[in-house]
Structure formats: structure tokens, C-alpha cells
Design a protein around this motif. Structure first.
Motif, PDB file in Angstrom:
ATOM      1  N   LYS A   1      55.173  54.142  58.181  1.00  0.00           N
ATOM      2  CA  LYS A   1      55.322  52.750  57.787  1.00  0.00           C
ATOM      3  C   LYS A   1      53.938  52.126  57.659  1.00  0.00           C
ATOM      4  O   LYS A   1      53.074  52.310  58.527  1.00  0.00           O
ATOM      5  N   THR A   2      53.724  51.392  56.569  1.00  0.00           N
ATOM      6  CA  THR A   2      52.432  50.760  56.345  1.00  0.00           C
ATOM      7  C   THR A   2      52.655  49.295  55.948  1.00  0.00           C
ATOM      8  O   THR A   2      53.784  48.817  55.911  1.00  0.00           O
ATOM      9  N   SER A   3      51.564  48.599  55.629  1.00  0.00           N
ATOM     10  CA  SER A   3      51.630  47.166  55.328  1.00  0.00           C
ATOM     11  C   SER A   3      51.240  46.910  53.872  1.00  0.00           C
ATOM     12  O   SER A   3      50.220  47.428  53.392  1.00  0.00           O
ATOM     13  N   TYR A   4      52.041  46.083  53.190  1.00  0.00           N
ATOM     14  CA  TYR A   4      51.806  45.749  51.779  1.00  0.00           C
ATOM     15  C   TYR A   4      51.619  44.250  51.631  1.00  0.00           C
ATOM     16  O   TYR A   4      52.486  43.460  52.025  1.00  0.00           O
ATOM     17  N   TYR A   5      50.481  43.865  51.028  1.00  0.00           N
ATOM     18  CA  TYR A   5      50.135  42.449  50.858  1.00  0.00           C
ATOM     19  C   TYR A   5      50.148  42.106  49.368  1.00  0.00           C
ATOM     20  O   TYR A   5      49.370  42.658  48.591  1.00  0.00           O
ATOM     21  N   PHE A   6      51.064  41.207  48.997  1.00  0.00           N
ATOM     22  CA  PHE A   6      51.234  40.824  47.603  1.00  0.00           C
ATOM     23  C   PHE A   6      50.647  39.453  47.321  1.00  0.00           C
ATOM     24  O   PHE A   6      50.796  38.520  48.114  1.00  0.00           O
ATOM     25  N   ARG A   7      49.980  39.341  46.170  1.00  0.00           N
ATOM     26  CA  ARG A   7      49.555  38.048  45.657  1.00  0.00           C
ATOM     27  C   ARG A   7      50.758  37.353  45.010  1.00  0.00           C
ATOM     28  O   ARG A   7      51.749  37.996  44.697  1.00  0.00           O
ATOM     29  N   MET A   8      50.614  36.053  44.773  1.00  0.00           N
ATOM     30  CA  MET A   8      51.693  35.296  44.134  1.00  0.00           C
ATOM     31  C   MET A   8      51.338  34.980  42.685  1.00  0.00           C
ATOM     32  O   MET A   8      51.535  33.872  42.199  1.00  0.00           O
ATOM     33  N   VAL A   9      50.811  35.969  41.996  1.00  0.00           N
ATOM     34  CA  VAL A   9      50.477  35.845  40.578  1.00  0.00           C
ATOM     35  C   VAL A   9      51.259  36.916  39.826  1.00  0.00           C
ATOM     36  O   VAL A   9      51.664  37.930  40.418  1.00  0.00           O
ATOM     37  N   PRO A  10      51.507  36.720  38.516  1.00  0.00           N
ATOM     38  CA  PRO A  10      52.391  37.637  37.779  1.00  0.00           C
ATOM     39  C   PRO A  10      51.981  39.096  37.831  1.00  0.00           C
ATOM     40  O   PRO A  10      52.846  39.984  37.831  1.00  0.00           O
TER      41      PRO A  10
ATOM     42  N   GLY B   1      61.266  50.045  54.908  1.00  0.00           N
ATOM     43  CA  GLY B   1      60.815  49.828  56.281  1.00  0.00           C
ATOM     44  C   GLY B   1      59.366  49.432  56.420  1.00  0.00           C
ATOM     45  O   GLY B   1      58.852  49.300  57.537  1.00  0.00           O
ATOM     46  N   HIS B   2      58.689  49.221  55.284  1.00  0.00           N
ATOM     47  CA  HIS B   2      57.288  48.820  55.337  1.00  0.00           C
ATOM     48  C   HIS B   2      57.167  47.327  55.639  1.00  0.00           C
ATOM     49  O   HIS B   2      58.101  46.547  55.437  1.00  0.00           O
ATOM     50  N   GLU B   3      55.988  46.933  56.103  1.00  0.00           N
ATOM     51  CA  GLU B   3      55.712  45.531  56.374  1.00  0.00           C
ATOM     52  C   GLU B   3      55.281  44.820  55.097  1.00  0.00           C
ATOM     53  O   GLU B   3      54.549  45.380  54.276  1.00  0.00           O
ATOM     54  N   LEU B   4      55.728  43.582  54.932  1.00  0.00           N
ATOM     55  CA  LEU B   4      55.307  42.735  53.831  1.00  0.00           C
ATOM     56  C   LEU B   4      54.421  41.620  54.369  1.00  0.00           C
ATOM     57  O   LEU B   4      54.735  41.000  55.386  1.00  0.00           O
TER      58      LEU B   4
ATOM     59  N   ILE C   1      46.126  54.727  62.965  1.00  0.00           N
ATOM     60  CA  ILE C   1      45.715  54.258  61.650  1.00  0.00           C
ATOM     61  C   ILE C   1      46.536  53.026  61.304  1.00  0.00           C
ATOM     62  O   ILE C   1      47.766  53.032  61.418  1.00  0.00           O
ATOM     63  N   VAL C   2      45.866  51.960  60.882  1.00  0.00           N
ATOM     64  CA  VAL C   2      46.547  50.831  60.262  1.00  0.00           C
ATOM     65  C   VAL C   2      46.282  50.961  58.767  1.00  0.00           C
ATOM     66  O   VAL C   2      45.151  50.774  58.313  1.00  0.00           O
ATOM     67  N   MET C   3      47.323  51.321  58.015  1.00  0.00           N
ATOM     68  CA  MET C   3      47.184  51.501  56.573  1.00  0.00           C
ATOM     69  C   MET C   3      47.631  50.223  55.877  1.00  0.00           C
ATOM     70  O   MET C   3      48.786  49.829  55.953  1.00  0.00           O
ATOM     71  N   ARG C   4      46.686  49.583  55.201  1.00  0.00           N
ATOM     72  CA  ARG C   4      46.931  48.297  54.560  1.00  0.00           C
ATOM     73  C   ARG C   4      46.767  48.440  53.055  1.00  0.00           C
ATOM     74  O   ARG C   4      45.802  49.028  52.574  1.00  0.00           O
ATOM     75  N   HIS C   5      47.731  47.887  52.309  1.00  0.00           N
ATOM     76  CA  HIS C   5      47.679  47.934  50.847  1.00  0.00           C
ATOM     77  C   HIS C   5      47.548  46.519  50.303  1.00  0.00           C
ATOM     78  O   HIS C   5      48.437  45.684  50.512  1.00  0.00           O
ATOM     79  N   ASP C   6      46.463  46.242  49.600  1.00  0.00           N
ATOM     80  CA  ASP C   6      46.299  44.964  48.912  1.00  0.00           C
ATOM     81  C   ASP C   6      46.755  45.140  47.470  1.00  0.00           C
ATOM     82  O   ASP C   6      46.068  45.791  46.660  1.00  0.00           O
ATOM     83  N   VAL C   7      47.912  44.578  47.154  1.00  0.00           N
ATOM     84  CA  VAL C   7      48.500  44.768  45.827  1.00  0.00           C
ATOM     85  C   VAL C   7      47.960  43.670  44.902  1.00  0.00           C
ATOM     86  O   VAL C   7      48.611  42.659  44.654  1.00  0.00           O
ATOM     87  N   ASP C   8      46.769  43.883  44.401  1.00  0.00           N
ATOM     88  CA  ASP C   8      46.136  42.902  43.523  1.00  0.00           C
ATOM     89  C   ASP C   8      46.847  42.843  42.175  1.00  0.00           C
ATOM     90  O   ASP C   8      46.970  41.773  41.561  1.00  0.00           O
ATOM     91  N   ARG C   9      47.267  44.003  41.695  1.00  0.00           N
ATOM     92  CA  ARG C   9      48.011  44.122  40.443  1.00  0.00           C
ATOM     93  C   ARG C   9      48.686  45.490  40.430  1.00  0.00           C
ATOM     94  O   ARG C   9      48.583  46.232  41.389  1.00  0.00           O
ATOM     95  N   THR C  10      49.419  45.804  39.371  1.00  0.00           N
ATOM     96  CA  THR C  10      50.111  47.088  39.213  1.00  0.00           C
ATOM     97  C   THR C  10      51.030  47.390  40.403  1.00  0.00           C
ATOM     98  O   THR C  10      50.864  48.392  41.111  1.00  0.00           O
ATOM     99  N   PRO C  11      52.033  46.535  40.643  1.00  0.00           N
ATOM    100  CA  PRO C  11      52.923  46.755  41.793  1.00  0.00           C
ATOM    101  C   PRO C  11      53.705  48.066  41.718  1.00  0.00           C
ATOM    102  O   PRO C  11      54.120  48.590  42.752  1.00  0.00           O
ATOM    103  N   GLY C  12      53.884  48.609  40.512  1.00  0.00           N
ATOM    104  CA  GLY C  12      54.562  49.896  40.397  1.00  0.00           C
ATOM    105  C   GLY C  12      53.834  50.994  41.146  1.00  0.00           C
ATOM    106  O   GLY C  12      54.462  51.891  41.715  1.00  0.00           O
ATOM    107  N   ASN C  13      52.515  50.928  41.174  1.00  0.00           N
ATOM    108  CA  ASN C  13      51.737  51.917  41.938  1.00  0.00           C
ATOM    109  C   ASN C  13      51.966  51.760  43.439  1.00  0.00           C
ATOM    110  O   ASN C  13      51.984  52.744  44.188  1.00  0.00           O
TER     111      ASN C  13
END
Length: 264
Positions: free
Chosen positions: A68-77, A92-95, A42-54
Motif C-alpha cells: 500500500k502506498t500514498s497517491y497525491y492528486f492535484r485538482m487540475v484537469p 487500499g492505497h492512501e489518497l 519505506i514510505v512510497m509517495r506518488h505525486d500525480v502531477d499529470r497522466t493519472p493513468g500511469n
């Protein structure tokens, strides 16, 4: 039996069942670099569009399960939060970079690539980023993927952009975009071309497919943390908000089909 979808409890149950079904978990970077992948992965990918606390809550659930999974952050507030990014990386997660520079720069390709490099370098102060994935920007007429018709992300040390580099005829793609599993009525750009015809309606559905050994050997699951909640009040608030957004997205998707115009 899971009572409600899109809860953190349901997410933990899903992970536990996938582990029990013999799946190994890879970050996208690990998956790309691995020459000896586990038979079931499984490749578990998280697109963090908003609500980074979640995203932080999910990262902790995964850490507790030694995943360990992958987290993708936008560069908006609404997405970018240095404290949370640091904590997720420390687990230990991927950014990765959830880029939308072409949309933010109103289709100006030369400005967009400069913006991409600037934002990528800023995120690399937390992690040596090797993978990226586009943000769909559903309200924008600009498709962020198309910047790579002019430029090459590999020249920036990137080894994988899943919409270009994953063969989705071999890897089943499951997405919770628009809080509707693989529902292209609402997804303007978060979709892939694939030979698989496996309807997914809920986490319980994924769990049952796993138990019955009806999931493919390789699966990418794209999770948007802002779709998930713990308490009933937050859960209800999200579903009401997303239902309104989905009606707007439905109109945009329908308009795309009617106009049949190539994206900019």
C-alpha cells in the motif's frame, strides 16, 4: 540488470528488491500513526502531477505485491480523474491532496485557504484524507508551502505534510522529480534539508544500495507517475519533453540563486 530507467518493469523490480531486502511499506498516514514501525521501512509517495493513468498502472503493480502506498492528486484537469481515484482507493492505497492553492490564487492567502478547504473536502468524498503534500509549481513565484505561515493545516484534520513533519535527517528522501533523481539543478522546490549524502542516479543504483545494505533504515521515495512508461515510443517522448522542461527549470533555479530573494 535493468536496461532502462523509468519503466514500469523497472519500478516493479525495485519494489521486489526492497521487499527482498527486508523493507516494509507504509502509507504516509500509517507511518505517521504507527508507534511500532518496522525497523526497515519505506514510505512510497506518488505525486500525480499529470497522466493519472500511469498512477493506476503503478497502483496495480503495488497491489499485486501486497503493497500500500500514498497517491497525491492535484485538482487540475491533467491530474484529477474521479474514475482513476476511485480505483486506486479501492485497491487500499492512501489518497492525499497535492495542493497548489497559493499559486492558483496568485498569492492571495485568504482565497487560497478557501480553495484549499474546498478541494480537500471534494477529495474527501473518496477517502478520509489525513495527509497532504505541496505541489512545487515551478513556473510560479509563489511557494505553496508558505500558506502555512498564516494558517494551520492541522485545524483541517491533517496529520502530516512531509515537508514540515518528516525529519529528513532520519528519513532518506529520494525523488524522481524532473526525471532526474535528487537533482537540485532542476528541482526548484522539491528538495529537502538532510544530513544524508547518498547520491542516487537510477533505480539500478537504489537496488544496488539495497542489496549492499547501504540504504538507511527509513526511506521516503517520491515517484511522479508521468515520468514513467512501458513502450519505447512513450518513453522517448517523455524524455524529450522533460529535457526541454528541465532547461527552463534550470534557468529558474539559477535565477532564484542570483536574486537571493525570499519567496512570497
Amino acid at each position: 540488470m535493468i536496461q532502462r530507467d523509468f519503466t514500469f518493469k523497472a519500478y516493479k523490480t525495485l519494489l521486489q528488491q526492497l521487499i527482498q531486502s527486508g523493507y516494509s511499506f507504509y502509507t504516509l498516514e500509517e507511518y505517521t500513526n504507527s508507534k511500532s514501525k518496522a525497523e526497515k521501512c519505506i514510505v512510497m509517495r506518488h505525486d500525480v502531477d499529470r497522466t493519472p493513468g500511469n498512477a493506476l498502472i503503478m497502483a496495480k503493480i503495488e497491489q499485486d505485491l501486497n503493497i500500500k502506498t500514498s497517491y497525491y492528486f492535484r485538482m487540475v484537469p491533467e491530474s484529477y480523474n474521479e474514475i482513476i481515484i476511485s480505483k486506486i482507493v479501492a485497491m487500499g492505497h492512501e489518497l492525499g491532496y497535492h495542493y497548489e492553492d497559493l499559486s492558483l490564487c496568485q498569492g492571495d492567502f485568504s482565497k487560497a485557504i478557501l480553495s484549499f478547504e474546498k478541494n480537500l473536502n471534494k477529495l474527501r468524498s473518496f477517502y478520509n484524507i489525513k495527509t497532504i503534500c505541496m505541489h512545487g509549481s515551478p513556473k510560479s513565484k509563489y511557494n505553496n508551502l508558505l500558506i502555512w505561515n498564516t494558517y494551520d493545516y492541522k485545524s483541517s484534520g491533517i496529520i502530516n505534510e512531509p515537508y514540515y513533519d518528516i525529519d529528513f535527517d532520519k528519513v532518506l528522501y529520494i525523488s524522481d522529480a524532473s526525471r532526474a533523481w535528487n537533482n537540485n539543478k532542476f528541482n526548484r522546490r522539491d528538495r529537502v534539508t538532510t544530513r544524508f549524502n547518498i547520491p542516487v542516479k537510477s533505480i539500478q543504483n537504489i537496488i544496488e544500495l539495497s542489496i549492499e545494505n547501504n540504504l538507511p533504515q527509513q526511506v521516503m521515495i517520491n515517484i511522479h507517475p508521468h515520468n514513467w512508461a512501458s513502450g519505447i515510443m512513450e518513453w522517448t517522448k517523455i524524455i524529450l519533453f522533460q529535457s526541454l522542461k528541465n532547461q527552463i527549470k534550470r534557468v529558474l533555479v539559477f535565477s532564484d540563486k542570483m536574486q537571493n530573494k525570499p519567496e512570497i
